[in-house]
Design a protein around this motif. Structure first.
Motif, PDB file in Angstrom:
ATOM      1  N   PRO A  87      74.508  -5.196 -60.308  1.00  0.00           N
ATOM      2  CA  PRO A  87      73.457  -6.210 -60.428  1.00  0.00           C
ATOM      3  C   PRO A  87      74.052  -7.541 -60.897  1.00  0.00           C
ATOM      4  N   VAL A  88      73.605  -8.631 -60.290  1.00  0.00           N
ATOM      5  CA  VAL A  88      74.168  -9.950 -60.572  1.00  0.00           C
ATOM      6  C   VAL A  88      73.079 -10.921 -60.997  1.00  0.00           C
ATOM      7  N   THR A  89      73.291 -11.561 -62.132  1.00  0.00           N
ATOM      8  CA  THR A  89      72.496 -12.712 -62.533  1.00  0.00           C
ATOM      9  C   THR A  89      73.383 -13.921 -62.275  1.00  0.00           C
ATOM     10  N   ALA A  90      72.964 -14.753 -61.327  1.00  0.00           N
ATOM     11  CA  ALA A  90      73.794 -15.869 -60.865  1.00  0.00           C
ATOM     12  C   ALA A  90      73.223 -17.201 -61.317  1.00  0.00           C
ATOM     13  N   ILE A  91      74.090 -18.040 -61.860  1.00  0.00           N
ATOM     14  CA  ILE A  91      73.725 -19.357 -62.367  1.00  0.00           C
ATOM     15  C   ILE A  91      74.205 -20.391 -61.356  1.00  0.00           C
ATOM     16  N   PHE A  92      73.250 -21.114 -60.775  1.00  0.00           N
ATOM     17  CA  PHE A  92      73.579 -22.091 -59.735  1.00  0.00           C
ATOM     18  C   PHE A  92      73.285 -23.499 -60.195  1.00  0.00           C
ATOM     19  N   GLY A  93      74.211 -24.380 -59.911  1.00  0.00           N
ATOM     20  CA  GLY A  93      74.051 -25.793 -60.198  1.00  0.00           C
ATOM     21  C   GLY A  93      73.828 -26.582 -58.931  1.00  0.00           C
ATOM     22  N   PRO A  94      74.847 -27.293 -58.464  1.00  0.00           N
ATOM     23  CA  PRO A  94      74.653 -28.204 -57.344  1.00  0.00           C
ATOM     24  C   PRO A  94      74.569 -27.542 -55.954  1.00  0.00           C
ATOM     25  N   THR A  95      75.037 -26.321 -55.812  1.00  0.00           N
ATOM     26  CA  THR A  95      75.050 -25.725 -54.484  1.00  0.00           C
ATOM     27  C   THR A  95      73.697 -25.141 -54.097  1.00  0.00           C
ATOM     28  N   ASP A  96      73.504 -24.962 -52.812  1.00  0.00           N
ATOM     29  CA  ASP A  96      72.241 -24.505 -52.250  1.00  0.00           C
ATOM     30  C   ASP A  96      72.127 -22.988 -52.369  1.00  0.00           C
ATOM     31  N   THR A  97      71.160 -22.535 -53.128  1.00  0.00           N
ATOM     32  CA  THR A  97      70.979 -21.091 -53.327  1.00  0.00           C
ATOM     33  C   THR A  97      70.565 -20.391 -52.035  1.00  0.00           C
ATOM     34  N   ARG A  98      69.927 -21.102 -51.127  1.00  0.00           N
ATOM     35  CA  ARG A  98      69.507 -20.494 -49.862  1.00  0.00           C
ATOM     36  C   ARG A  98      70.711 -20.078 -49.029  1.00  0.00           C
ATOM     37  N   ILE A  99      71.823 -20.730 -49.231  1.00  0.00           N
ATOM     38  CA  ILE A  99      73.035 -20.447 -48.469  1.00  0.00           C
ATOM     39  C   ILE A  99      74.013 -19.595 -49.269  1.00  0.00           C
ATOM     40  N   ASN A 100      74.142 -19.874 -50.564  1.00  0.00           N
ATOM     41  CA  ASN A 100      75.220 -19.298 -51.373  1.00  0.00           C
ATOM     42  C   ASN A 100      74.821 -18.206 -52.351  1.00  0.00           C
ATOM     43  N   ALA A 101      73.555 -17.831 -52.399  1.00  0.00           N
ATOM     44  CA  ALA A 101      73.128 -16.782 -53.334  1.00  0.00           C
ATOM     45  C   ALA A 101      73.764 -15.449 -52.959  1.00  0.00           C
ATOM     46  N   PRO A 102      73.824 -14.513 -53.912  1.00  0.00           N
ATOM     47  CA  PRO A 102      74.345 -13.181 -53.583  1.00  0.00           C
ATOM     48  C   PRO A 102      73.539 -12.576 -52.425  1.00  0.00           C
ATOM     49  N   HIS A 103      74.234 -11.894 -51.534  1.00  0.00           N
ATOM     50  CA  HIS A 103      73.569 -11.348 -50.344  1.00  0.00           C
ATOM     51  C   HIS A 103      72.955  -9.975 -50.574  1.00  0.00           C
ATOM     52  N   TRP A 104      73.444  -9.253 -51.569  1.00  0.00           N
ATOM     53  CA  TRP A 104      72.977  -7.893 -51.788  1.00  0.00           C
ATOM     54  C   TRP A 104      72.151  -7.826 -53.059  1.00  0.00           C
ATOM     55  N   LYS A 105      71.224  -6.907 -53.075  1.00  0.00           N
ATOM     56  CA  LYS A 105      70.362  -6.687 -54.236  1.00  0.00           C
ATOM     57  C   LYS A 105      70.981  -5.580 -55.075  1.00  0.00           C
ATOM     58  N   PRO A 106      70.683  -5.510 -56.330  1.00  0.00           N
ATOM     59  CA  PRO A 106      69.755  -6.350 -57.082  1.00  0.00           C
ATOM     60  C   PRO A 106      70.426  -7.619 -57.597  1.00  0.00           C
ATOM     61  N   ASN A 107      69.668  -8.695 -57.652  1.00  0.00           N
ATOM     62  CA  ASN A 107      70.184  -9.927 -58.236  1.00  0.00           C
ATOM     63  C   ASN A 107      69.043 -10.803 -58.719  1.00  0.00           C
ATOM     64  N   ARG A 108      69.399 -11.736 -59.582  1.00  0.00           N
ATOM     65  CA  ARG A 108      68.503 -12.798 -60.025  1.00  0.00           C
ATOM     66  C   ARG A 108      69.308 -14.085 -59.918  1.00  0.00           C
ATOM     67  N   VAL A 109      68.702 -15.087 -59.320  1.00  0.00           N
ATOM     68  CA  VAL A 109      69.364 -16.375 -59.160  1.00  0.00           C
ATOM     69  C   VAL A 109      68.613 -17.400 -60.003  1.00  0.00           C
ATOM     70  N   LEU A 110      69.367 -18.099 -60.828  1.00  0.00           N
ATOM     71  CA  LEU A 110      68.791 -19.143 -61.680  1.00  0.00           C
ATOM     72  C   LEU A 110      69.333 -20.496 -61.251  1.00  0.00           C
ATOM     73  N   SER A 111      68.438 -21.456 -61.125  1.00  0.00           N
ATOM     74  CA  SER A 111      68.850 -22.823 -60.830  1.00  0.00           C
ATOM     75  C   SER A 111      67.834 -23.762 -61.459  1.00  0.00           C
ATOM     76  N   SER A 112      68.248 -24.976 -61.673  1.00  0.00           N
ATOM     77  CA  SER A 112      67.327 -25.955 -62.256  1.00  0.00           C
ATOM     78  C   SER A 112      66.421 -26.483 -61.153  1.00  0.00           C
ATOM     79  N   HIS A 113      65.381 -27.139 -61.565  1.00  0.00           N
ATOM     80  CA  HIS A 113      64.440 -27.704 -60.602  1.00  0.00           C
ATOM     81  C   HIS A 113      64.567 -29.223 -60.545  1.00  0.00           C
ATOM     82  N   LEU A 114      65.771 -29.712 -60.778  1.00  0.00           N
ATOM     83  CA  LEU A 114      65.991 -31.154 -60.701  1.00  0.00           C
ATOM     84  C   LEU A 114      65.874 -31.608 -59.245  1.00  0.00           C
ATOM     85  N   ALA A 115      65.318 -32.773 -59.057  1.00  0.00           N
ATOM     86  CA  ALA A 115      65.094 -33.289 -57.702  1.00  0.00           C
ATOM     87  C   ALA A 115      66.398 -33.547 -56.948  1.00  0.00           C
ATOM     88  N   CYS A 116      67.479 -33.720 -57.663  1.00  0.00           N
ATOM     89  CA  CYS A 116      68.751 -34.056 -57.014  1.00  0.00           C
ATOM     90  C   CYS A 116      69.513 -32.833 -56.496  1.00  0.00           C
TER      91      CYS A 116
END
Length: 153
Positions: A87-116
């Motif tokens: 199981p992976v809890t992934a912390i994402f900053g500037p990269t696009d989670t739609r493209i770079n998130a873990p492909h297999w489950k289980p996982n949780r992806v965290l990213s900020s909701h900044l407009a940039c």
């Protein structure tokens, strides 16, 4: 460097996991990252173990497969852990989670909701990484781990 989370943040999560769950924590590291792992250990009250050097990706995969959970930024080892079923809890900053998130489950992806974000530009300061708190990571990891262990019963 913009995809890196802060050592103080990782140390706080180590302490939260140790305090709340009695977790034994191992800090993995790659080329040029041992000092960061040692810094996280020094900042943490729970004094997690710093993993031995892995000589290749197969050794790293074997180590990650033995773990109950991986907390990671967006990086290759995050994908390896996901691939081997950890199981992976992934912390994402500037990269696009739609493209770079873990492909297999289980996982949780965290990213900020900044407009940039996600961004293509190189900024001098990763506000998107700072916006993710240790508490958010801890709660996501705890939830993921509980869900995973429940599914194993």
């Amino acid at each position: 460097r913009l995809k890196q989370w802060f050592p103080q943040q990782f140390a706080a999560v180590c302490d939260m996991l140790s305090d709340a769950l009695g977790a034994s924590i191992i800090l993995t590291w790659g080329p040029g990252e041992r000092e960061q792992a040692e810094e996280i250990r020094a900042l943490s009250r729970s004094k997690p173990e710093v993993a031995l050097k892995t000589d290749n990706l197969l050794e790293l995969a074997a180590l990650l497969q033995m773990c109950d959970l991986m907390i990671s930024v967006d990086c290759g080892p995050m994908h390896i852990a996901s691939l081997v079923g950890t199981p992976v809890t992934a912390i994402f900053g500037p990269t696009d989670t739609r493209i770079n998130a873990p492909h297999w489950k289980p996982n949780r992806v965290l990213s900020s909701h900044l407009a940039c974000r996600p961004c293509d530009e190189i900024c001098s300061y990763a506000k998107c990484m700072e916006a993710i708190t240790p508490e958010q990571v801890f709660h996501a990891a705890q939830e993921l781990l509980q869900e995973f262990l429940k599914d194993q019963d």
